[in-house]
Design a protein around this motif. Sequence first.
Motif, short mmCIF file in Angstrom:
data_model
loop_
_atom_site.label_atom_id
_atom_site.label_comp_id
_atom_site.label_asym_id
_atom_site.label_seq_id
_atom_site.Cartn_x
_atom_site.Cartn_y
_atom_site.Cartn_z
N ALA A 6 44.16 51.01 54.15
CA ALA A 6 43.42 50.01 52.66
C ALA A 6 43.27 49.32 53.66
O ALA A 6 41.97 48.75 53.34
N LEU A 9 40.14 49.71 56.01
CA LEU A 9 38.88 49.87 55.53
C LEU A 9 38.52 48.45 54.84
O LEU A 9 36.86 48.05 55.02
N PHE A 10 39.22 47.40 53.98
CA PHE A 10 38.89 46.55 53.38
C PHE A 10 38.15 45.38 54.96
O PHE A 10 38.04 44.49 53.86
N LEU A 13 34.76 46.10 55.58
CA LEU A 13 34.23 45.65 54.55
C LEU A 13 33.91 44.53 54.95
O LEU A 13 32.62 43.72 54.60
N THR A 14 34.72 43.81 55.04
CA THR A 14 34.82 42.32 54.36
C THR A 14 34.30 41.84 55.32
O THR A 14 33.21 40.91 55.99
N PHE A 40 36.04 42.36 48.12
CA PHE A 40 36.97 42.89 48.86
C PHE A 40 38.13 42.36 49.20
O PHE A 40 38.88 42.84 49.66
N SER A 42 39.38 40.36 47.72
CA SER A 42 40.81 40.17 46.50
C SER A 42 41.90 42.05 46.71
O SER A 42 42.82 41.95 46.27
N ALA A 43 41.03 42.44 47.05
CA ALA A 43 41.78 43.45 47.59
C ALA A 43 42.98 42.99 48.28
O ALA A 43 44.12 43.47 48.68
N PHE A 44 42.95 42.60 49.12
CA PHE A 44 44.06 41.50 50.11
C PHE A 44 44.79 41.72 49.72
O PHE A 44 45.59 41.70 50.25
#
Lengths: 194, 100
Positions: A6, A9-10, A13-14, A40, A42-44
């Motif tokens: 994760a 990936l993020f 993308l970020t 993206f 916020s995923a972190f």
Amino acid sequence: MFEAVAFYLFGALTIAMFLIVVSTKNILYSMSALAAGMIFISAFFFLLDAEFLGVVQIVVYTGAVMALYAFGMMFFDSTRDVKENIENPRAVFVLSGMIALLLVLMLGAPIVGANIEASQPTPENMGNAQAVGVVLFTKYLIPFEVAALMLLVAMIAGIILAGKKMDHSLTLMNEEDSNICDREYKKNKKEEQS
Amino acid sequence: MITLNHYLILSAILFVIGSVGVMRRKNLLMLFFSTEILLNAVNIGFVAIGKFYGDMTGQMFAFFIIAVAASEVAVALGLLILWYKRTGSLSLDTLKSMNG
């Protein structure tokens, strides 16, 4: 394992989204890429067990900030490409990149050597949202109230700045124009009174 | 295994991207977009340090940074609309009214 997948990936993308933001010529592309990058990010926060902050990031950034920019787009001509007359693009790119790297190194170097200790340990036996609430309303109560006041001031400033009364600038116009403005103002006042 | 350094390096990369944007772009709206990137990069660093040191202060600071960013956008957009109505462009080159 899941965390590593994760994260990478993020992270990719970020970084891709933010590179689009700083390099594209179209304001609409830039704005949509920025909104995607915010989501993206916020995923972190979710990965770091800060669920409350992740939700706040989505709601405030993509819900409020980007919506505000989207409304602002109604005033600007967003279909036209941004024209920037940079004389030597490659030199500007290299120099700004090096300056940015130096800035990060200079700002980050003291922190690497510093001895960091927890000043406000995470409360035990609580979920993240509850812990945030407990800390926010005990240790950080006054900054919280000041932030509320600041948001109120920003709201009033936004309303006044976008209003019709600010269309004439008294500092940037010459004398005749300001006299005309003055006369119009008095005429309007008289009409209102009669 | 993802450590604190991974997050800090990511935060630094995003900060570099944002500051390159601030220095390179000449459109006021793009400058504000780059500022948002800077604030977000710092937020990731704060939350990561807070997590790995068992400290709530990082999250609190990120929370207040989000509040500051929201109010900054409200004022900045008002100013930008005003400037666009007056000059018809958002280029930094039009911001030269103080001729000495």
